[in-house]
Scaffold this motif. Structure first.
Motif, PDB file in Angstrom:
ATOM      1  N   ALA A  47     -63.132  61.585  89.272  1.00 14.46           N
ATOM      2  CA  ALA A  47     -63.669  62.565  88.316  1.00 14.46           C
ATOM      3  C   ALA A  47     -62.745  63.782  88.227  1.00 14.46           C
ATOM      4  N   ILE A  48     -62.242  64.223  89.380  1.00 18.55           N
ATOM      5  CA  ILE A  48     -61.361  65.412  89.396  1.00 18.55           C
ATOM      6  C   ILE A  48     -60.025  65.079  88.707  1.00 18.55           C
ATOM      7  N   THR A  54     -57.664  65.835  81.354  1.00 18.99           N
ATOM      8  CA  THR A  54     -58.211  66.403  80.107  1.00 18.99           C
ATOM      9  C   THR A  54     -57.790  67.866  79.959  1.00 18.99           C
ATOM     10  N   LEU A  55     -57.885  68.588  81.081  1.00 24.01           N
ATOM     11  CA  LEU A  55     -57.534  70.017  81.062  1.00 24.01           C
ATOM     12  C   LEU A  55     -56.063  70.227  80.657  1.00 24.01           C
ATOM     13  N   SER A  56     -55.217  69.293  81.054  1.00 22.76           N
ATOM     14  CA  SER A  56     -53.790  69.442  80.720  1.00 22.76           C
ATOM     15  C   SER A  56     -53.567  69.324  79.206  1.00 22.76           C
ATOM     16  N   LYS A  57     -54.514  68.638  78.520  1.00 24.97           N
ATOM     17  CA  LYS A  57     -54.378  68.485  77.059  1.00 24.97           C
ATOM     18  C   LYS A  57     -55.199  69.536  76.317  1.00 24.97           C
ATOM     19  N   LYS A  58     -56.356  69.920  76.917  1.00 23.71           N
ATOM     20  CA  LYS A  58     -57.248  70.905  76.272  1.00 23.71           C
ATOM     21  C   LYS A  58     -57.569  72.009  77.269  1.00 23.71           C
ATOM     22  N   SER A  63     -65.445  74.807  82.882  1.00 24.58           N
ATOM     23  CA  SER A  63     -65.002  74.467  84.243  1.00 24.58           C
ATOM     24  C   SER A  63     -65.565  73.107  84.657  1.00 24.58           C
ATOM     25  N   PHE A  64     -64.967  72.545  85.700  1.00 22.51           N
ATOM     26  CA  PHE A  64     -65.428  71.252  86.230  1.00 22.51           C
ATOM     27  C   PHE A  64     -66.918  71.336  86.576  1.00 22.51           C
ATOM     28  N   SER A  65     -67.305  72.411  87.270  1.00 28.57           N
ATOM     29  CA  SER A  65     -68.710  72.572  87.705  1.00 28.57           C
ATOM     30  C   SER A  65     -69.660  72.605  86.530  1.00 28.57           C
ATOM     31  N   GLU A  66     -69.278  73.328  85.496  1.00 28.45           N
ATOM     32  CA  GLU A  66     -70.148  73.420  84.320  1.00 28.45           C
ATOM     33  C   GLU A  66     -70.368  72.051  83.684  1.00 28.45           C
ATOM     34  N   ARG A 168     -50.455  64.427  89.010  1.00 26.66           N
ATOM     35  CA  ARG A 168     -50.599  65.872  88.716  1.00 26.66           C
ATOM     36  C   ARG A 168     -51.365  66.520  89.865  1.00 26.66           C
ATOM     37  N   THR A 169     -51.053  67.792  90.124  1.00 25.64           N
ATOM     38  CA  THR A 169     -51.833  68.493  91.143  1.00 25.64           C
ATOM     39  C   THR A 169     -53.253  68.661  90.623  1.00 25.64           C
ATOM     40  N   HIS A 170     -54.219  68.192  91.389  1.00 28.58           N
ATOM     41  CA  HIS A 170     -55.618  68.261  90.934  1.00 28.58           C
ATOM     42  C   HIS A 170     -56.129  69.699  90.922  1.00 28.58           C
ATOM     43  N   VAL A 171     -57.018  69.952  89.970  1.00 32.18           N
ATOM     44  CA  VAL A 171     -57.687  71.252  89.912  1.00 32.18           C
ATOM     45  C   VAL A 171     -58.467  71.440  91.217  1.00 32.18           C
TER      46      VAL A 171
END
Ligand SMILES: Nc1ncnc2c1ncn2[C@@H]1O[C@H](COP(=O)(O)OS(=O)(=O)O)[C@@H](OP(=O)(O)O)[C@H]1O
Length: 203
Positions: A47-48, A54-58, A63-66, A168-171
């Motif tokens: 999931a992370i 996704t974050l890298s594109k948008k 946030s992940f938590s939200e 990629r380094t994970h968030v």
């Protein structure tokens, strides 16, 4: 699918097949004898990784938590979010078992694919009824990438490593959220281990 000659096998890969409802019926219609390989990893890490991609594109997404929780205080996970839903492996497996015996399915550990690629590839070759031609001689660990790379047979030519978008380094996610997600997935993982007869140790 291209036709295979005698002594050849044709391989096709699409990550979304496993979680696509109509895929098992359509694939069994094409060939009920096809062998199926699924690469799975700890659904929390999955999931992370999914969110990081996704974050890298948008970059403007919440946030992940939200996204992961309907109500974080009581640990209510949002199973409608794809990054969470895809990790419910036991759920996605059921429709496949209506069309294929479990003996026609093989599950590769995404974690072991990194730590022991030759061992994992040995199991894949056995499952496909192939001679074990890909062995530990064919891999070396690339410390910079954090992944094994494939050496060309005979040692000539540049090795084949995974592309820039892999690893990629994970968030960074806070430990409480990770713990809540671990709790959430635990019963699903256990059901998955029981169904496939293999413990992936994702605790
Ligand atoms: N061969 C191999 N071995 C081990 N791990 C691998 C491999 N190929 C892809 N990956 C990891 O899987 C994560 C998703 O990768 P992809 O971007 O290829 O997936 S997808 O095409 O978007 O479905 C992504 O994980 P993270 O890097 O942890 O985010 C990839 O690194």
């Amino acid at each position: 699918m291209p036709r295979s000659l005698d002594r050849q096998i044709t391989v096709e890969k699409t990550p979304s097949y496993f979680v696509t409802r109509e895929a098992p019926r359509r694939i069994s219609y094409m060939s009920p004898r096809v062998k199926l390989i699924v690469v799975v990893r700890n659904p929390v890490t999955r999931a992370i990784s999914d969110y990081t991609q996704t974050l890298s594109k948008k970059p403007d997404i919440p946030s992940f938590s939200e996204l992961a929780f309907n109500n974080r205080t009581i640990g209510e996970v949002d199973t409608s979010w794809n990054a969470i839903r895809i990790g419910l492996y036991a759920l996605h497996l059921q429709p496949w078992l209506n069309h294929f015996p479990i003996s026609q399915m093989h599950f590769v550990s995404g974690e072991r694919l990194i730590t022991d690629p030759a061992g994992e590839m040995a199991r894949v070759q056995d499952f496909l009824g192939l001679k074990r031609l890909v062995t530990d001689k064919h891999f070396y660990f690339n410390k910079t990438k954090g992944f094994p790379c494939l050496k060309k047979p005979g040692g000539g030519g540049a090795p084949r490593c995974l592309g820039k978008s892999k690893g990629r380094t994970h968030v960074q996610i806070n430990t409480d959220d990770i713990e809540q997600l671990r709790e959430f997935y635990r019963p699903h993982n256990i059901k998955f281990y029981e169904t496939v007869g293999q413990d992936f140790h994702w605790e």
